[in-house]
Design a protein around this motif. Structure first.
Motif, mmCIF file in Angstrom:
data_model
loop_
_atom_site.group_PDB
_atom_site.id
_atom_site.type_symbol
_atom_site.label_atom_id
_atom_site.label_comp_id
_atom_site.label_asym_id
_atom_site.label_seq_id
_atom_site.Cartn_x
_atom_site.Cartn_y
_atom_site.Cartn_z
ATOM 1 N N GLY A 25 -72.094 15.485 63.872
ATOM 2 C CA GLY A 25 -71.402 16.134 64.975
ATOM 3 C C GLY A 25 -70.276 17.034 64.502
ATOM 4 N N SER A 26 -69.722 16.791 63.326
ATOM 5 C CA SER A 26 -68.592 17.577 62.832
ATOM 6 C C SER A 26 -69.036 18.747 61.948
ATOM 7 C CB SER A 26 -67.643 16.669 62.050
ATOM 8 O OG SER A 26 -68.304 16.148 60.915
ATOM 9 N N GLY A 27 -70.321 18.956 61.810
ATOM 10 C CA GLY A 27 -70.807 20.049 60.974
ATOM 11 C C GLY A 27 -70.962 19.671 59.514
ATOM 12 N N GLN A 28 -70.554 18.475 59.141
ATOM 13 C CA GLN A 28 -70.689 18.001 57.774
ATOM 14 C C GLN A 28 -72.080 17.408 57.582
ATOM 15 O OE1 GLN A 28 -68.392 18.121 55.299
ATOM 16 N NE2 GLN A 28 -66.916 19.179 56.602
ATOM 17 N N PRO A 29 -72.700 17.650 56.432
ATOM 18 C CA PRO A 29 -73.998 17.019 56.176
ATOM 19 C C PRO A 29 -73.832 15.508 56.006
ATOM 20 C CG PRO A 29 -73.293 18.311 54.280
ATOM 21 C CD PRO A 29 -72.287 18.534 55.366
ATOM 22 N N LYS A 30 -74.782 14.773 56.561
ATOM 23 C CA LYS A 30 -74.749 13.316 56.443
ATOM 24 C C LYS A 30 -75.436 12.901 55.157
ATOM 25 C CE LYS A 30 -75.048 12.182 61.337
ATOM 26 N NZ LYS A 30 -75.821 11.445 62.338
ATOM 27 N N GLY A 31 -74.879 11.909 54.523
ATOM 28 C CA GLY A 31 -75.510 11.354 53.346
ATOM 29 C C GLY A 31 -76.609 10.388 53.759
ATOM 30 N N SER A 41 -86.948 20.805 43.657
ATOM 31 C CA SER A 41 -85.887 20.098 42.943
ATOM 32 C C SER A 41 -84.833 19.585 43.920
ATOM 33 C CB SER A 41 -85.264 21.026 41.900
ATOM 34 O OG SER A 41 -84.748 22.169 42.556
ATOM 35 N N GLY A 42 -85.255 18.699 44.840
ATOM 36 C CA GLY A 42 -84.305 18.123 45.789
ATOM 37 C C GLY A 42 -83.824 19.120 46.817
ATOM 38 N N GLU A 43 -84.720 19.910 47.363
ATOM 39 C CA GLU A 43 -84.324 20.962 48.291
ATOM 40 C C GLU A 43 -84.353 20.519 49.752
ATOM 41 O OE1 GLU A 43 -86.371 24.336 45.466
ATOM 42 O OE2 GLU A 43 -87.380 23.613 47.236
ATOM 43 N N SER A 44 -84.388 19.220 50.002
ATOM 44 C CA SER A 44 -84.432 18.766 51.383
ATOM 45 C C SER A 44 -83.104 19.077 52.062
ATOM 46 C CB SER A 44 -84.722 17.266 51.448
ATOM 47 O OG SER A 44 -83.686 16.550 50.823
ATOM 48 N N VAL A 45 -83.191 19.461 53.319
ATOM 49 C CA VAL A 45 -82.005 19.830 54.069
ATOM 50 C C VAL A 45 -81.446 18.583 54.742
ATOM 51 C CG1 VAL A 45 -81.134 21.257 55.960
ATOM 52 C CG2 VAL A 45 -82.949 22.125 54.474
ATOM 53 N N PRO A 46 -80.194 18.225 54.488
ATOM 54 C CA PRO A 46 -79.620 17.031 55.111
ATOM 55 C C PRO A 46 -79.378 17.255 56.604
ATOM 56 C CG PRO A 46 -77.965 18.164 53.802
ATOM 57 C CD PRO A 46 -79.280 18.874 53.565
#
Length: 78
Positions: free
Chosen positions: A11-17, A2-7
């Motif tokens: 560089g800032s530790g934030q997940p990229k969209g 159910s959309g379990e892909s890891v983003p």
């Protein structure tokens, strides 16, 4: 699933969209294509600037016989 892909992590530790990833990929592709275009234009300009330097280099053009093409005929003519 159910959309379990890891983003991807930025560089800032934030997940990229996905949109940000696509924009970065498109920017990198654009830079690569621009560099390739510049290389091809330089090569084309070099060829156009020096046509006499390339004569008889065996490039597949019909500018005359290949080097040594009639040597046996000339030697036997005398």
């Amino acid at each position: 699933m159910s959309g379990e892909s890891v983003p991807q992590q930025g560089g800032s530790g934030q997940p990229k969209g996905l949109l940000q990833q696509m924009e970065e990929l498109m920017a990198a592709l654009d830079a690569d294509l621009s560099a390739l275009d510049a290389d091809l234009r330089d090569a084309s300009a070099d060829r156009a600037a020096a046509p006499a330097d390339r004569a008889g280099t065996g490039t597949g053009t019909s500018e005359g016989p290949a080097p040594g093409a009639g040597a046996s005929q000339v030697a036997g003519a005398g």
